[in-house]
Design a protein around this motif. Structure first.
Motif, PDB file in Angstrom:
ATOM      1  N   THR A   1       0.838  -1.186   0.000  1.00  0.00           N
ATOM      2  CA  THR A   1       0.000   0.000   0.000  1.00  0.00           C
ATOM      3  C   THR A   1       0.875   1.239   0.000  1.00  0.00           C
ATOM      4  O   THR A   1       1.738   1.407   0.858  1.00  0.00           O
ATOM      5  CB  THR A   1      -0.919   0.015   1.246  1.00  0.00           C
ATOM      6  N   MET A   2       0.635   2.115  -0.976  1.00  0.00           N
ATOM      7  CA  MET A   2       1.412   3.338  -1.071  1.00  0.00           C
ATOM      8  C   MET A   2       0.841   4.379  -0.117  1.00  0.00           C
ATOM      9  O   MET A   2      -0.371   4.501   0.036  1.00  0.00           O
ATOM     10  CB  MET A   2       1.362   3.875  -2.499  1.00  0.00           C
ATOM     11  N   PRO A   3       1.679   5.162   0.560  1.00  0.00           N
ATOM     12  CA  PRO A   3       1.198   6.274   1.374  1.00  0.00           C
ATOM     13  C   PRO A   3       0.664   7.389   0.491  1.00  0.00           C
ATOM     14  O   PRO A   3       0.804   7.358  -0.727  1.00  0.00           O
ATOM     15  CB  PRO A   3       2.466   6.716   2.122  1.00  0.00           C
ATOM     16  N   ILE A   4       0.029   8.402   1.099  1.00  0.00           N
ATOM     17  CA  ILE A   4      -0.512   9.532   0.339  1.00  0.00           C
ATOM     18  C   ILE A   4       0.603  10.231  -0.427  1.00  0.00           C
ATOM     19  O   ILE A   4       0.449  10.595  -1.589  1.00  0.00           O
ATOM     20  CB  ILE A   4      -1.211  10.531   1.280  1.00  0.00           C
ATOM     21  N   PHE A   5       1.740  10.399   0.255  1.00  0.00           N
ATOM     22  CA  PHE A   5       2.880  11.050  -0.376  1.00  0.00           C
ATOM     23  C   PHE A   5       3.878  10.009  -0.865  1.00  0.00           C
ATOM     24  O   PHE A   5       4.281   9.124  -0.125  1.00  0.00           O
ATOM     25  CB  PHE A   5       3.569  12.005   0.599  1.00  0.00           C
ATOM     26  N   ALA A   6       4.265  10.135  -2.122  1.00  0.00           N
ATOM     27  CA  ALA A   6       5.255   9.215  -2.678  1.00  0.00           C
ATOM     28  C   ALA A   6       6.645   9.532  -2.147  1.00  0.00           C
ATOM     29  O   ALA A   6       7.468   8.638  -1.940  1.00  0.00           O
ATOM     30  CB  ALA A   6       5.247   9.305  -4.206  1.00  0.00           C
ATOM     31  N   VAL A   7       6.895  10.824  -1.924  1.00  0.00           N
ATOM     32  CA  VAL A   7       8.189  11.277  -1.408  1.00  0.00           C
ATOM     33  C   VAL A   7       7.945  12.315  -0.323  1.00  0.00           C
ATOM     34  O   VAL A   7       7.119  13.209  -0.472  1.00  0.00           O
ATOM     35  CB  VAL A   7       9.056  11.912  -2.526  1.00  0.00           C
ATOM     36  N   GLU A   8       8.661  12.171   0.795  1.00  0.00           N
ATOM     37  CA  GLU A   8       8.599  13.150   1.890  1.00  0.00           C
ATOM     38  C   GLU A   8      10.021  13.493   2.318  1.00  0.00           C
ATOM     39  O   GLU A   8      10.814  12.598   2.616  1.00  0.00           O
ATOM     40  CB  GLU A   8       7.831  12.583   3.080  1.00  0.00           C
ATOM     41  N   VAL A   9      10.332  14.772   2.329  1.00  0.00           N
ATOM     42  CA  VAL A   9      11.679  15.230   2.673  1.00  0.00           C
ATOM     43  C   VAL A   9      11.584  16.316   3.744  1.00  0.00           C
ATOM     44  O   VAL A   9      10.790  17.252   3.602  1.00  0.00           O
ATOM     45  CB  VAL A   9      12.409  15.786   1.427  1.00  0.00           C
ATOM     46  N   GLU A  10      12.373  16.186   4.789  1.00  0.00           N
ATOM     47  CA  GLU A  10      12.359  17.167   5.876  1.00  0.00           C
ATOM     48  C   GLU A  10      13.787  17.476   6.333  1.00  0.00           C
ATOM     49  O   GLU A  10      14.494  16.592   6.818  1.00  0.00           O
ATOM     50  CB  GLU A  10      11.528  16.641   7.056  1.00  0.00           C
ATOM     51  N   ASP A  11      14.202  18.712   6.136  1.00  0.00           N
ATOM     52  CA  ASP A  11      15.520  19.200   6.573  1.00  0.00           C
ATOM     53  C   ASP A  11      16.662  18.309   6.089  1.00  0.00           C
ATOM     54  O   ASP A  11      17.605  18.024   6.831  1.00  0.00           O
ATOM     55  CB  ASP A  11      15.576  19.321   8.111  1.00  0.00           C
ATOM     56  N   LEU A  12      16.593  17.882   4.850  1.00  0.00           N
ATOM     57  CA  LEU A  12      17.620  17.002   4.298  1.00  0.00           C
ATOM     58  C   LEU A  12      18.881  17.801   3.978  1.00  0.00           C
ATOM     59  O   LEU A  12      18.825  18.860   3.353  1.00  0.00           O
ATOM     60  CB  LEU A  12      17.086  16.327   3.037  1.00  0.00           C
ATOM     61  N   VAL A  13      20.016  17.270   4.411  1.00  0.00           N
ATOM     62  CA  VAL A  13      21.311  17.944   4.235  1.00  0.00           C
ATOM     63  C   VAL A  13      22.330  16.951   3.697  1.00  0.00           C
ATOM     64  O   VAL A  13      22.357  15.788   4.108  1.00  0.00           O
ATOM     65  CB  VAL A  13      21.829  18.513   5.578  1.00  0.00           C
ATOM     66  N   LYS A  14      23.172  17.415   2.761  1.00  0.00           N
ATOM     67  CA  LYS A  14      24.313  16.627   2.323  1.00  0.00           C
ATOM     68  C   LYS A  14      25.518  17.546   2.173  1.00  0.00           C
ATOM     69  O   LYS A  14      25.477  18.534   1.436  1.00  0.00           O
ATOM     70  CB  LYS A  14      24.030  15.924   0.990  1.00  0.00           C
ATOM     71  N   THR A  15      26.569  17.209   2.898  1.00  0.00           N
ATOM     72  CA  THR A  15      27.808  17.975   2.805  1.00  0.00           C
ATOM     73  C   THR A  15      28.933  17.082   2.303  1.00  0.00           C
ATOM     74  O   THR A  15      28.935  15.870   2.531  1.00  0.00           O
ATOM     75  CB  THR A  15      28.211  18.569   4.171  1.00  0.00           C
TER      76      THR A  15
END
Length: 313
Positions: A2-16
């Motif tokens: 079962t897929m959630p309502i949102f396919a993608v969820e991103v919160e405060d994502l950081v890459k250094t």
């Protein structure tokens, strides 16, 4: 599953990478079945973000979910439910169209009648009926692009990640490619597309504009144009061009001014009669005004405006 309502969820994502911040505390959500565009110049952080979401690169900090799976804790599960098409075609040039499809089907765990059925479906969708036995290296770039997409969707992924999929492809092939993406959206497949082509971004249901690792705007193409440039946009043809631009940038009533093609695009501050101000400014500065017209802003206007605002901070 079962897929959630949102396919993608991103919160405060950081890459250094060392001291360099490639992705800087971004947050957004992508709805199921949506064509979501990630728009920005080269080096803005688009590919780094997409690689984190595909489970190919570990975030420095923050949270992310793809199809309900955590990008940090469950990257291998993410890889099983997505399709991924990178900037560089991952096709085998010495194999035929069918051999490439068979190879990628095997990677995705397809076998027997299921694999054969899917191969025929994607060949039909991508228009490869007459080319199935052609060696891949002999295909034009636009056809290689279609084949790469066909390979990416063989296993019927719920979410498709396309990283600069039309880079270096002619306009007609690009349009045909987007027709395929829209066709898949109608079938419920979520497409997450990175691009720096402003005309392509118009095809997206929603857009996130990213610059220097930060999301500077988020919304539908119409919303972004109306909200960012609510005061309207003037297109100016004049001679000489660069001295005119210098005058406009120094004028206290100018919000933004930039070169577009053979002319200038100018945004005045709220409450200012920009037309009259430009006429007076050019007359006093010895600039020949050839044409002055209110126009509908494009996404390129929006993006230039947002970048100028960011650079002023």
């Amino acid at each position: 599953m079962t897929m959630p309502i949102f396919a993608v969820e991103v919160e405060d994502l950081v890459k250094t990478f060392g001291d360099f911040v490639a992705v800087d505390h971004i947050r957004f959500q992508v709805k199921k079945g949506e064509i979501f565009g990630f728009l920005g110049p080269n080096g803005a952080g688009k590919s780094t973000t997409i690689r984190m979401l595909c489970g190919l690169l570990m975030p420095t900090s923050g949270k992310g979910k793809v199809a309900g799976f955590d990008v940090v804790e469950e990257p291998e599960k993410i890889k099983q439910v997505i399709g991924y098409m990178s900037q560089k075609f991952s096709l085998y040039e010495d194999l035929t169209v069918m051999e490439n499809l068979r190879f990628f089907g095997g990677i995705y765990g397809l076998t027997g009648s299921v694999q054969k059925a899917r191969e025929e479906q994607v060949i039909e969708m991508a228009g490869f009926k007459e080319l199935r036995d052609r060696t891949t290296r002999t295909l034009a770039v636009g056809w290689k692009q279609r084949l790469a997409l066909a390979c990416a969707i063989l296993h019927q992924p719920a979410i498709l990640f396309l990283d600069e999929p039309t880079s270096g492809v002619d306009p007609l092939s690009r349009r045909n490619f987007w027709s395929l993406i829209q066709q898949m959206a109608e079938e419920g497949i979520t497409s997450f597309v990175t691009t720096h082509y402003m005309d392509e971004a118009e095809y997206c249901d929603r857009l996130a504009m990213i610059y220097q690792g930060k999301i500077v705007a988020l919304g539908t193409p119409t919303e972004l144009k109306m909200e960012t440039l609510s005061g309207g946009l003037l297109e100016v043809e004049c001679d000489p061009l660069i001295p005119a631009l210098d005058l406009l940038k120094k004028a206290p009533w100018t919000s933004e001014a930039a070169v577009f093609g053979d002319g200038l695009h100018v945004i005045g501050k709220e409450g200012v009669d920009s037309e009259q101000e430009i006429k007076s400014l050019f007359q006093g500065g010895g600039i020949l005004l050839k044409r002055l017209e209110w126009i509908r802003p494009s996404l390129e206007d929006v993006f230039v405006s947002l970048i100028e605002r960011e650079n002023k901070r």
